[in-house]
Design an enzyme around this catalytic site. Structure first.
Site, PDB file in Angstrom:
ATOM      1  N   GLU A 117       0.831  -1.210   0.000  1.00 24.83           N
ATOM      2  CA  GLU A 117       0.000   0.000   0.000  1.00 24.83           C
ATOM      3  C   GLU A 117       0.871   1.268   0.000  1.00 24.83           C
ATOM      4  OE1 GLU A 117      -3.109  -0.419  -0.369  1.00 24.83           O
ATOM      5  OE2 GLU A 117      -3.753  -2.234   0.675  1.00 24.83           O
ATOM      6  N   HIS A 141      -2.814   1.986   8.468  1.00 26.59           N
ATOM      7  CA  HIS A 141      -3.915   1.180   7.922  1.00 26.59           C
ATOM      8  C   HIS A 141      -3.972  -0.119   8.716  1.00 26.59           C
ATOM      9  CE1 HIS A 141      -6.263  -1.430   5.442  1.00 26.59           C
ATOM     10  NE2 HIS A 141      -5.222  -2.180   5.127  1.00 26.59           N
ATOM     11  N   HIS A 143      -6.920  -3.575  10.187  1.00 28.32           N
ATOM     12  CA  HIS A 143      -8.133  -4.360   9.935  1.00 28.32           C
ATOM     13  C   HIS A 143      -8.934  -4.576  11.225  1.00 28.32           C
ATOM     14  CE1 HIS A 143      -5.699  -6.464   6.436  1.00 28.32           C
ATOM     15  NE2 HIS A 143      -5.967  -5.190   6.177  1.00 28.32           N
ATOM     16  N   GLU A 171     -17.650  11.585  22.957  1.00 25.28           N
ATOM     17  CA  GLU A 171     -16.407  12.262  22.563  1.00 25.28           C
ATOM     18  C   GLU A 171     -16.044  12.079  21.087  1.00 25.28           C
ATOM     19  OE1 GLU A 171     -13.295  12.631  25.206  1.00 25.28           O
ATOM     20  OE2 GLU A 171     -14.714  13.218  26.760  1.00 25.28           O
ATOM     21  N   HIS A 212     -12.738  -4.377   4.406  1.00 30.15           N
ATOM     22  CA  HIS A 212     -11.281  -4.493   4.445  1.00 30.15           C
ATOM     23  C   HIS A 212     -10.686  -3.888   5.726  1.00 30.15           C
ATOM     24  CE1 HIS A 212      -7.212  -3.966   2.155  1.00 30.15           C
ATOM     25  NE2 HIS A 212      -7.028  -4.063   3.442  1.00 30.15           N
TER      26      HIS A 212
HETATM   27  P1  13P Z   1       1.217  -5.477   3.162  1.00 29.93           P
HETATM   28  O1  13P Z   1       1.691  -6.699   3.886  1.00 29.93           O
HETATM   29  O2  13P Z   1       1.763  -5.399   1.752  1.00 29.93           O
HETATM   30  O3  13P Z   1       1.452  -4.228   3.952  1.00 29.93           O
HETATM   31  O4  13P Z   1      -0.363  -5.623   2.958  1.00 29.93           O
HETATM   32  C1  13P Z   1      -1.200  -5.753   4.065  1.00 29.93           C
HETATM   33  C2  13P Z   1      -2.525  -5.105   3.871  1.00 29.93           C
HETATM   34  O5  13P Z   1      -3.215  -4.884   4.837  1.00 29.93           O
HETATM   35  C3  13P Z   1      -2.971  -4.721   2.520  1.00 29.93           C
HETATM   36  O6  13P Z   1      -4.094  -3.908   2.572  1.00 29.93           O
HETATM   37 ZN    ZN Z   2      -5.243  -4.157   4.499  1.00 31.52          ZN
END
Ligand code: 13P
Ligand code: ZN
Length: 273
Positions: A117, A141, A143, A171, A212
């Site tokens: 990413e 980023h 999950h 809050e 995602h």
């Molecule tokens: P990477 O291992 O390439 O960082 O990918 C993980 C991910 O969450 C892709 O959205």
């Molecule tokens: Zn991801």
């Protein structure tokens, strides 16, 4: 300084990866993080940096990031391992003078490349650097489970997610007064998701990637992490409320907007229309 890991921002990067792992947001290699280093930080470790790769195309042009250095997680590397083996799982990269190529100058000792990413991170760093006069430095980023669950339950619209999540913890509108953006499902690591996220990041500091995860930008590690943590906790409350038969009472729009003045924040009332 004798070791890159002694640099405070690198130590904080490693610790933040570990905190994120402990939160359960980073199964396997899930998630990635990048930090735009300060010039004085680069100066402190310059003697410890060396070319570890050729110049490689970023895939996009980020002119205002020319000659910048980033600390970034490696693609396919497990967050679980960052704390114990940072030099094998993260790296420092330098951007060239045109903002078109990067090279690794520290880390990923057992091989590897920056996160898949990385173009998305860099495009969004570029936008946030301009929008915040250089204040924003961290992009994260991950999950988180409850945020992802909500993308199977709510309409995939900025206003719906903002309203529902703002309402779950008083809050929330104070922490992210601009609200939250949502992008539809897209191929991860693609230029489409980079551009779609970039459009939303102009307005918001947090963008949900449907089915995602979430993508957050902040001034420092604590602010970006705290933003993700707050949204994920609110999402968890919403899932609990939905699982228990739904809301029986509400925080009204007027009540949400009443937070603006005492907390000196500009809660975007158009998100409540
Ligand atoms: P990477 O291992 O390439 O960082 O990918 C993980 C991910 O969450 C892709 O959205
Ligand atoms: Zn991801």
């Amino acid at each position: 300084m004798n070791c890159v890991l002694e640099l405070k921002s690198v130590a904080k990067f490693v610790d933040t990866c570990n905190q994120s792992w402990l939160k359960g947001w980073n199964e396997r290699n899930g998630g990635n993080m990048s930090y735009r280093m300060k010039a004085e930080e680069v100066a402190e470790i310059k003697h410890l940096l060396a070319d570890k790769s050729d110049w490689r195309p970023i895939g996009i042009t980020v002119e205002n990031l020319a000659n910048e250095y980033f600390t970034v997680t490696g693609s396919g590397k497990f967050y679980m391992n960052v704390k114990n083996e940072p030099e094998n799982n993260i790296c420092i990269v330098k951007i060239d003078e045109k903002g078109e190529n990067y090279k690794i100058v520290w880390g990923l000792n057992e091989g590897g490349v920056p996160t898949s990413e990385f173009p998305t991170h860099l495009l969004n760093h570029s936008i946030k650097k301009e929008k915040t006069d250089g204040k924003h430095r961290v992009i994260m980023h991950a999950h988180p489970a409850n945020i992802i669950a909500l993308t199977f339950l709510l309409p995939l619209e900025d206003k719906v997610f903002t309203r529902e999540i703002w309402e779950m913890i008083t809050e929330c509108p104070i922490v992210f007064p601009a609200g939250i953006g949502v992008v539809p499902w897209m191929v991860c690591g693609s230029s489409d998701i980079a551009v779609a996220t970039g459009e939303k990041i102009k307005q918001f500091d947090a963008v949900i990637w449907s089915h995602h995860g979430i993508f957050c930008s902040g001034e420092d590690f604590d602010v970006a992490f705290g933003l993700m943590d707050t949204i994920e906790k609110a999402a968890e409350i919403l899932i609990k409320v939905m699982s228990c038969g739904g809301k029986k009472q509400f925080i009204t729009s007027e009540q949400i907007l009443a937070l603006s003045e005492p907390y000196n924040v500009n809660i975007d009332k158009t998100m409540l229309e």
